[in-house]
Scaffold this motif. Structure first.
Motif, PDB file in Angstrom:
ATOM      1  N   ASP A   3       0.742  -0.672   0.528  1.00 29.34           N
ATOM      2  CA  ASP A   3       0.109  -0.365  -0.173  1.00 29.34           C
ATOM      3  C   ASP A   3       0.483   0.884   0.143  1.00 29.34           C
ATOM      4  OD1 ASP A   3      -2.330  -1.295   0.054  1.00 29.34           O
ATOM      5  OD2 ASP A   3      -2.636  -1.254   1.620  1.00 29.34           O
ATOM      6  N   ALA A   4       1.914   1.253   0.447  1.00 32.94           N
ATOM      7  CA  ALA A   4       2.533   2.496   1.065  1.00 32.94           C
ATOM      8  C   ALA A   4       3.098   2.485  -0.237  1.00 32.94           C
ATOM      9  CB  ALA A   4       4.105   1.938   1.983  1.00 32.94           C
ATOM     10  N   GLN A   5       3.889   1.665  -1.457  1.00 31.64           N
ATOM     11  CA  GLN A   5       4.332   1.987  -2.673  1.00 31.64           C
ATOM     12  C   GLN A   5       3.590   2.529  -3.212  1.00 31.64           C
ATOM     13  OE1 GLN A   5       7.821   1.034  -1.939  1.00 31.64           O
ATOM     14  NE2 GLN A   5       7.805   1.674  -4.374  1.00 31.64           N
ATOM     15  N   LYS A 104       4.712  16.784  -2.554  1.00 29.22           N
ATOM     16  CA  LYS A 104       6.073  16.476  -1.222  1.00 29.22           C
ATOM     17  C   LYS A 104       6.919  15.598  -0.388  1.00 29.22           C
ATOM     18  CE  LYS A 104      11.660  18.500  -1.975  1.00 29.22           C
ATOM     19  NZ  LYS A 104      12.556  19.506  -2.196  1.00 29.22           N
ATOM     20  N   MET A 105       6.152  16.669   0.086  1.00 28.84           N
ATOM     21  CA  MET A 105       6.165  16.754   1.511  1.00 28.84           C
ATOM     22  C   MET A 105       5.944  15.319   2.235  1.00 28.84           C
ATOM     23  SD  MET A 105       7.970  19.104   3.047  1.00 28.84           S
ATOM     24  CE  MET A 105       8.431  18.485   4.490  1.00 28.84           C
ATOM     25  N   ASP A 106       4.387  15.408   1.693  1.00 27.96           N
ATOM     26  CA  ASP A 106       3.862  13.812   2.076  1.00 27.96           C
ATOM     27  C   ASP A 106       4.854  12.470   1.508  1.00 27.96           C
ATOM     28  OD1 ASP A 106       1.926  15.244   2.725  1.00 27.96           O
ATOM     29  OD2 ASP A 106       0.019  14.250   1.155  1.00 27.96           O
ATOM     30  N   ILE A 107       5.302  12.668  -0.029  1.00 28.51           N
ATOM     31  CA  ILE A 107       6.680  11.355   0.078  1.00 28.51           C
ATOM     32  C   ILE A 107       7.357  11.273   0.182  1.00 28.51           C
ATOM     33  CG2 ILE A 107       8.071  10.665  -2.274  1.00 28.51           C
ATOM     34  CD1 ILE A 107       6.545  12.645  -4.211  1.00 28.51           C
ATOM     35  N   ILE A 108       8.052  12.300   0.915  1.00 29.10           N
ATOM     36  CA  ILE A 108       8.822  12.314   2.565  1.00 29.10           C
ATOM     37  C   ILE A 108       8.451  11.634   3.197  1.00 29.10           C
ATOM     38  CG2 ILE A 108      10.005  13.879   3.762  1.00 29.10           C
ATOM     39  CD1 ILE A 108      11.287  16.038   1.453  1.00 29.10           C
ATOM     40  N   GLN A 109       7.283  12.331   3.857  1.00 23.00           N
ATOM     41  CA  GLN A 109       6.378  11.443   4.891  1.00 23.00           C
ATOM     42  C   GLN A 109       6.789   9.949   4.890  1.00 23.00           C
ATOM     43  OE1 GLN A 109       3.265  12.930   6.178  1.00 23.00           O
ATOM     44  NE2 GLN A 109       3.075  12.380   8.019  1.00 23.00           N
ATOM     45  N   ILE A 110       6.264   9.389   3.468  1.00 23.67           N
ATOM     46  CA  ILE A 110       5.936   8.145   3.520  1.00 23.67           C
ATOM     47  C   ILE A 110       7.585   7.215   3.071  1.00 23.67           C
ATOM     48  CG2 ILE A 110       5.364   6.276   1.486  1.00 23.67           C
ATOM     49  CD1 ILE A 110       2.646   8.519   1.375  1.00 23.67           C
TER      50      ILE A 110
END
Length: 124
Positions: A3-5, A104-110
């Motif tokens: 799911d994360a991927q 971008k921040m969401d990507i970094i968080q995940i």
């Protein structure tokens, strides 16, 4: 982890789309700024002319005589329109940058969460 991927891929695609929109908006604004510069130069030239000077407007392959006040009004109208469009594109660029930064921040968080999960799994 799947799911994360999947979420990461969706966010990455969205980020790329936003970067494309940003690039298109910046190019459009640059084109408008170039047109603004051209029209400002024409306006300055009109200011140097006498009121009874001959002004010609090119329409296709033909030059038509035009009244100075009419020509000045047309250039002023174009400048006004261009300024409004530049402001509109600047707002659009700002909004796209903000959306892009959020993604971008969401990507970094995940990615950070995935790394922490991976580290926890390796430690266990």
């Amino acid at each position: 982890m799947g799911d994360a991927q999947k979420k990461l891929q969706e966010l990455s695609d969205e980020y790329q789309k936003l970067q494309g929109e940003l690039s298109t908006s910046v190019e459009a604004r640059e084109k408008l700024e170039s047109q603004q510069q051209e029209n400002t130069t024409v306006k300055k030239e009109f200011d140097l002319l006498a009121d009874d000077a001959n002004i010609y407007k090119q329409i296709g392959p033909v030059l038509l005589k035009q009244d100075k006040t009419e020509a000045v009004m047309a250039v002023n109208g174009r400048l006004e329109f261009i300024e409004k469009e530049i402001k509109r594109f600047e707002n659009q660029i700002k909004d796209t940058q903000e959306k892009s930064e959020k993604v971008k921040m969401d990507i970094i968080q995940i990615q950070t969460q995935a790394q922490q999960a991976q580290t926890a799994t390796a430690a266990a």
